[in-house]
Design an enzyme around this catalytic site. Structure first.
Site, PDB file in Angstrom:
ATOM      1  N   HIS A 158       0.925  -1.358   0.206  1.00 19.12           N
ATOM      2  CA  HIS A 158      -0.104  -0.001  -0.035  1.00 19.12           C
ATOM      3  C   HIS A 158       0.817   1.356  -0.100  1.00 19.12           C
ATOM      4  O   HIS A 158       1.539   1.708   1.028  1.00 19.12           O
ATOM      5  CB  HIS A 158      -0.830  -0.115   1.319  1.00 19.12           C
ATOM      6  CG  HIS A 158      -1.762   1.054   1.234  1.00 19.12           C
ATOM      7  ND1 HIS A 158      -1.860   2.045   2.076  1.00 19.12           N
ATOM      8  CD2 HIS A 158      -2.846   1.291   0.683  1.00 19.12           C
ATOM      9  CE1 HIS A 158      -3.036   3.001   2.240  1.00 19.12           C
ATOM     10  NE2 HIS A 158      -3.566   2.565   1.114  1.00 19.12           N
TER      11      HIS A 158
ATOM     12  N   HIS B  23      -0.911   9.859  -3.395  1.00 16.00           N
ATOM     13  CA  HIS B  23      -2.205   9.537  -2.931  1.00 16.00           C
ATOM     14  C   HIS B  23      -3.552  10.356  -3.212  1.00 16.00           C
ATOM     15  O   HIS B  23      -4.422   9.842  -3.403  1.00 16.00           O
ATOM     16  CB  HIS B  23      -2.176   9.213  -1.337  1.00 16.00           C
ATOM     17  CG  HIS B  23      -3.353   8.480  -0.802  1.00 16.00           C
ATOM     18  ND1 HIS B  23      -4.405   9.190   0.012  1.00 16.00           N
ATOM     19  CD2 HIS B  23      -3.791   7.409  -1.049  1.00 16.00           C
ATOM     20  CE1 HIS B  23      -5.279   8.467   0.040  1.00 16.00           C
ATOM     21  NE2 HIS B  23      -5.249   7.265  -0.192  1.00 16.00           N
TER      22      HIS B  23
END
Length: 314
Positions: A26, A68
């Site tokens: 992630h 992100h």
């Protein structure tokens, strides 16, 4: 109908050949290094992650970069270097900067813009070291280079971030990203690539209008009705739900994984953070046992790929 069936069979064959459950880094090994930096991706590759995630947003000159958020003020020193370049809401957007300008910024550990404090205090020290925002192409070159030099093939897991917002700003991010994926050999369901998105309409557009033939994941932070799940199954290969949609607060299983599997969908929940566990989990190992063992998910996003990979039952 035959072509859709063939694509589905190809996808099932490709996924059957892969390790299960898949461990997806992630934002890279973001528990150890600033998220989405090339250094974090290199570490995740070295740790053995099966897939490395790329969250994608556009620059002013339409270059996909790995960040992100559409904002850049929580992971860079943009407020110091370009103090007057924020919008009326006080936020700094990647889309308002050229790639050349973004490359002058130092990427850092995520912090709260109001307090200046790190979101995860015990991670890599904020402001320490020199890190840059990578482009999608730079990251793909790194991953494919490591795949060649190590002999171990890690896949990619790009997310199209806020496509509707980009379109309202006059930029079609999906139409820009897909040709780059094709250029680097990610085209079909047999290639090690999952494209993910939180917007179902864009997932449908990727499959239909834009003709993406690779694997697709619909991300969700909200509970899915049976009708929505069936709609997802018509175009996607799996779902990426919040962990809390898989495991209830009382530690019981929700029906989501079973219902998704019944429709042929894979389930890749997010996110295992050793330093930010859900209240119902007593430890990372406990959460892994619930997700990988009890719930039987097909993959898992983790800020700490090595922890997930070293789960005892694997």
């Amino acid at each position: 109908m035959k072509s859709l069936l063939l694509l589905h069979l190809v996808a099932l064959t490709a996924m059957a050949q892969e390790t299960s459950p898949l461990i997806i880094a992630h934002r890279g090994a973001s528990g150890y290094l600033p998220e989405h930096t090339l250094e974090a991706k290199a570490m995740a590759h070295a740790q053995g992650a099966h897939y490395l995630e790329q969250d994608l947003v556009l620059t002013k000159d339409d270059i996909p970069v790995v960040l992100h958020d559409i904002y850049i003020d929580t992971v860079t020193d943009v407020a110091e270097k370009f103090p007057a370049r924020h919008r009326d809401n006080g936020r700094y957007y990647a889309l308002d900067f050229t790639l050349a300008e973004l490359k002058t910024l130092n990427a850092t550990e995520r912090f709260d813009v109001k307090t200046g404090k790190q979101v995860y205090p015990n991670r890599f020290p904020k402001g320490q070291g020199t890190f840059r925002i990578p482009t999608l192409e730079e990251e793909l070159q790194l991953i494919q280079g490591l795949n060649r030099s190590t002999g171990r093939e890690a896949g990619i897991y790009p997310e199209i971030k806020e496509p509707l917002w980009h379109q309202k700003e006059g930029h079609d991010i999906s139409r820009i990203v897909l040709p780059i994926l094709h250029k680097y050999g990610y085209k079909t369901k047999s290639d090690r690539c999952f494209v993910q998105c939180f917007e179902l309409e864009e997932v449908e557009r990727l499959r239909g209008e834009l003709g993406w033939q690779g694997r697709l994941i619909y991300l969700t932070s909200k509970a899915l009705t049976p009708e929505t799940l069936a709609q997802v199954a018509k175009v996607a290969d799996g779902i990426g739900p919040d962990i809390k949609l898989v495991i209830a607060p009382d530690r019981s299983l929700t029906p989501l994984v079973k219902d998704a599997h019944a429709l042929g969908l894979k389930v890749h929940p997010y996110t295992l953070r050793v330093d930010a566990l859900p209240k119902f989990a007593t430890s990372a190992d406990d959460l892994l046992t619930l997700l990988l063992g009890k719930a039987g998910v097909d993959g898992l996003f983790s800020d700490f790929p090595d922890v997930a990979l070293n789960w005892p039952a694997r």
